[in-house]
Design an enzyme around this catalytic site. Structure first.
Site, mmCIF file in Angstrom:
data_model
loop_
_atom_site.group_PDB
_atom_site.id
_atom_site.type_symbol
_atom_site.label_atom_id
_atom_site.label_comp_id
_atom_site.label_asym_id
_atom_site.label_seq_id
_atom_site.Cartn_x
_atom_site.Cartn_y
_atom_site.Cartn_z
ATOM 1 C CG ASN A 24 40.492 76.178 40.932
ATOM 2 O OD1 ASN A 24 39.837 75.925 39.912
ATOM 3 N ND2 ASN A 24 41.606 75.534 41.275
ATOM 4 C CG ASP A 26 41.808 75.348 37.259
ATOM 5 O OD1 ASP A 26 42.555 74.451 37.705
ATOM 6 O OD2 ASP A 26 40.571 75.172 37.061
ATOM 7 C CG ASP A 99 35.828 55.117 36.519
ATOM 8 O OD1 ASP A 99 35.074 55.851 35.858
ATOM 9 O OD2 ASP A 99 36.188 53.978 36.152
ATOM 10 C CD GLU A 256 34.159 50.721 29.725
ATOM 11 O OE1 GLU A 256 33.909 51.556 28.847
ATOM 12 O OE2 GLU A 256 35.276 50.605 30.267
ATOM 13 C CG ASP A 330 34.223 56.163 27.016
ATOM 14 O OD1 ASP A 330 34.292 55.115 27.689
ATOM 15 O OD2 ASP A 330 35.035 57.097 27.095
#
Ligand code: TEU
Length: 551
Positions: A24, A26, A99, A256, A330
């Site tokens: 969209n 943005d 997640d 993790e 990360d």
């Protein structure tokens, strides 16, 4: 529910939704953008997606600070968009792993709002509040967190503090409280009942804390780590989640687990213990830093990588299943890391892909890795958005010693190197959006993008396509033994996988120039499965050359 172990034949693609595709315009990636690229993922050949958080969040840590676990953050879209995405993925035979961020919530979560505004709220015990020292002038102890600084934030007009191992806006949940564990089970059930195929469990080995909360001997980073990593009730909590929820579905979980030893891992992933399916350990990504702190850079040596890969391939054999990765949201990009360089971007990227794709375990590919996206070479802190890097930058400025140690690495190792918008084509903003993105696009998007990669049959993209096709269902890769070969060669990482009398020889050079490799021919027999060079010389490996032979 019978678990079909589907993850053993999975190749998982990690999507960082903020940076994947903006439908969209943005300047911010979204779910409809993901839906528009599902055929691209299908063609690549992956059969599962790990989606970083898309839940409601004030985005202080890019979504790893959740304010509502049952709803989608408006800039990503709606729950309807999510349902369509899940259906469209499953239609293409692509599973979805979400997640699960339950070591902490956002400080904007209703639970925390009530907890901090009313000492007698039932939600107060959902978090960890402790009396400060000297009538609150000093924090309860000297623990320091992952984003630097004290792990305690003082409550206004009170002598109490709350614990946050990450940002102030990420207060830690109190897993000692059975109500908190019930909440987590309900969250998992909600998404599993929707048809989600698994969870990547964020910093899951931090959920149990030693209850003495005493100060520890001061350390440069993560003071108090022994009190909040692999805590005393971790396995009890994970078995509770597994017995009550996870075992009821044909799903996988990948935890993790920072600072995780092989013995810790055996407890976490041994199927007989009913905890996790697999874990992400970071021994290999810590081969170029000190103490597991990425900002304390250290020279990369192939021998150190050989050592940790061998340890995990042999260590979990027969008692657990490895995850395999070289990039994520990360970690900085692998091109230019692990001994490779941007000058040999293609050769180096294909070599690293080959190195980990023939190991036993489930491979993960991070968005953009399949086209060899590079690090962004930030020039100023103003180009960076990531809270971790900004905190490190402030600390480096205020603490001379720390400044000396990390100031030159902040831009290089910043997590934002992995988070620049996905490069789809050579149009403005790399085809990610028509609006200015939330983070700068890597200036090399005109030459490095998926459109170019799909067109170029010699591209890294087509090389990954070939590896994925070869590996899915391959019994030697799935069940074969692991044996290091040419162990003493400091520039060559080579190993043999063997199963039922069949072998795969994987040979990878980390040298930037041609090198003679004594005894190489011995392993160069049978079919050449893949190589990143069209022609191969008998006893010589070209820069970053890799070859795989099967016989
Ligand atoms: O990461 C935890 C974690 O270990 C990383 O923060 C890592 O320690 C750090 O990058 C070291 O430099 C998970 C998520 O992957 C990360 O994106 C979140 O910021 C963090 O947890 C908090 O949820």
């Amino acid at each position: 529910m019978k678990n079909t172990n589907w993850y053993k034949d999975a190749v998982i693609y990690q999507i960082y939704p903020r940076s994947f595709c903006d439908s969209n315009n943005d300047g911010f990636g979204d779910i409809k953008g993901i839906i528009s690229k599902l055929d691209y993922l299908k063609d690549l050949g992956v059969n599962c997606v790990w989606l970083s958080p898309v839940y409601c969040s004030p985005q202080e840590d890019n979504g790893y600070d959740i304010s509502d676990y049952y709803n989608i953050y408006s800039r990503f879209g709606t729950m309807e968009d999510f349902d369509v995405m899940l259906e469209e993925m499953h239609k293409r035979g692509i599973r979805l792993v979400m997640d699960l961020v339950v070591n902490h919530t956002s400080a904007e979560h209703e639970w925390f709002k009530q907890a901090i505004s009313d000492k007698n709220s039932k939600y107060r015990d959902y978090y960890i509040f402790k009396e400060g020292k000297k009538n609150g002038k000093k924090p309860p102890n000297n623990w320091t967190g992952f984003f630097g600084g004290s792990t305690w934030e003082r409550v206004d007009n009170s002598s109490e503090y709350y614990l946050h191992l990450f940002a102030k806006g990420q207060p830690d949940l109190n897993w000692e409280n059975p109500k908190v564990r019930e909440e987590v089970k309900n969250i998992m059930k909600f998404w599993f009942d929707k048809g989600v195929d698994g969870f990547r469990c964020d910093v899951i080995t931090l959920i149990s804390k030693k209850q003495d909360f005493k100060s520890r001997f001061p350390t440069l980073a993560l003071c108090g780590k022994d009190a909040f990593v692999n805590g005393p009730r971790l396995h009890e909590y994970l078995q509770e989640l597994n017995n009550n929820v996870i075992s009821k579905y044909d799903v996988m979980t990948v935890g993790e687990t920072i600072f995780c030893s092989i013995d810790d891992a055996k407890k976490l992933v041994n199927p007989d213990r009913h905890e996790l399916t697999m874990i992400f350990n970071f021994d290999h990504t810590d081969t170029d830093n000190h103490m597991g702190v990425k900002y304390l850079k250290k020279k990369f040596k192939v021998k150190n990588l050989k050592k940790v890969i061998k340890k995990w391939q042999l260590g979990l054999r027969g008692c657990g299943w490895n995850s395999l990765f070289i990039e994520n949201h990360d970690q900085r990009r692998s091109v230019g890391r692990f001994g490779t360089c941007e000058e040999y971007r293609k050769e180096g990227a294909k070599m690293l892909a080959t190195l980990y794709f023939f190991l036993q375990g489930t491979p993960f590919i991070y968005e953009g890795q399949e086209i060899g996206m590079t690090n962004a070479h930030f020039k100023s802190i103003d180009e960076i958005v990531d809270i971790e890097a900004h905190n490190m930058y402030k600390m480096a400025k205020s603490n001379k010693l720390l400044g000396l140690l990390i100031k030159d690495s902040i831009f290089d190792v910043s997590r934002d190197n992995a988070r620049t918008p996905m490069q789809w084509d050579d149009t403005k903003y790399g085809g990610f959006s028509t609006a200015k993105p939330w983070l700068m696009v890597n200036e090399n998007y005109k030459s490095i993008n998926t459109k170019e990669s799909v067109k170029d049959l010699d591209s890294i993209y087509h090389y990954y396509q070939k590896l994925i096709k070869f590996r899915i269902g391959n019994e030697i890769i799935k069940n074969g033994t692991y044996e290091e070969i040419l162990p003493h060669n400091k520039n060559v990482f080579a190993y043999r996988r063997s199963y039922k009398g069949k072998d795969l020889f994987v040979i990878c050079s980390f040298a930037k120039k041609n090198q003679k490799v004594k005894g190489l021919v011995k392993y160069c027999k049978g079919n050449l499965v893949v190589s990143n060079y069209k022609d191969n010389l008998p006893n010589v490996l070209k820069p970053y050359e890799c070859r795989v032979y099967s016989n």
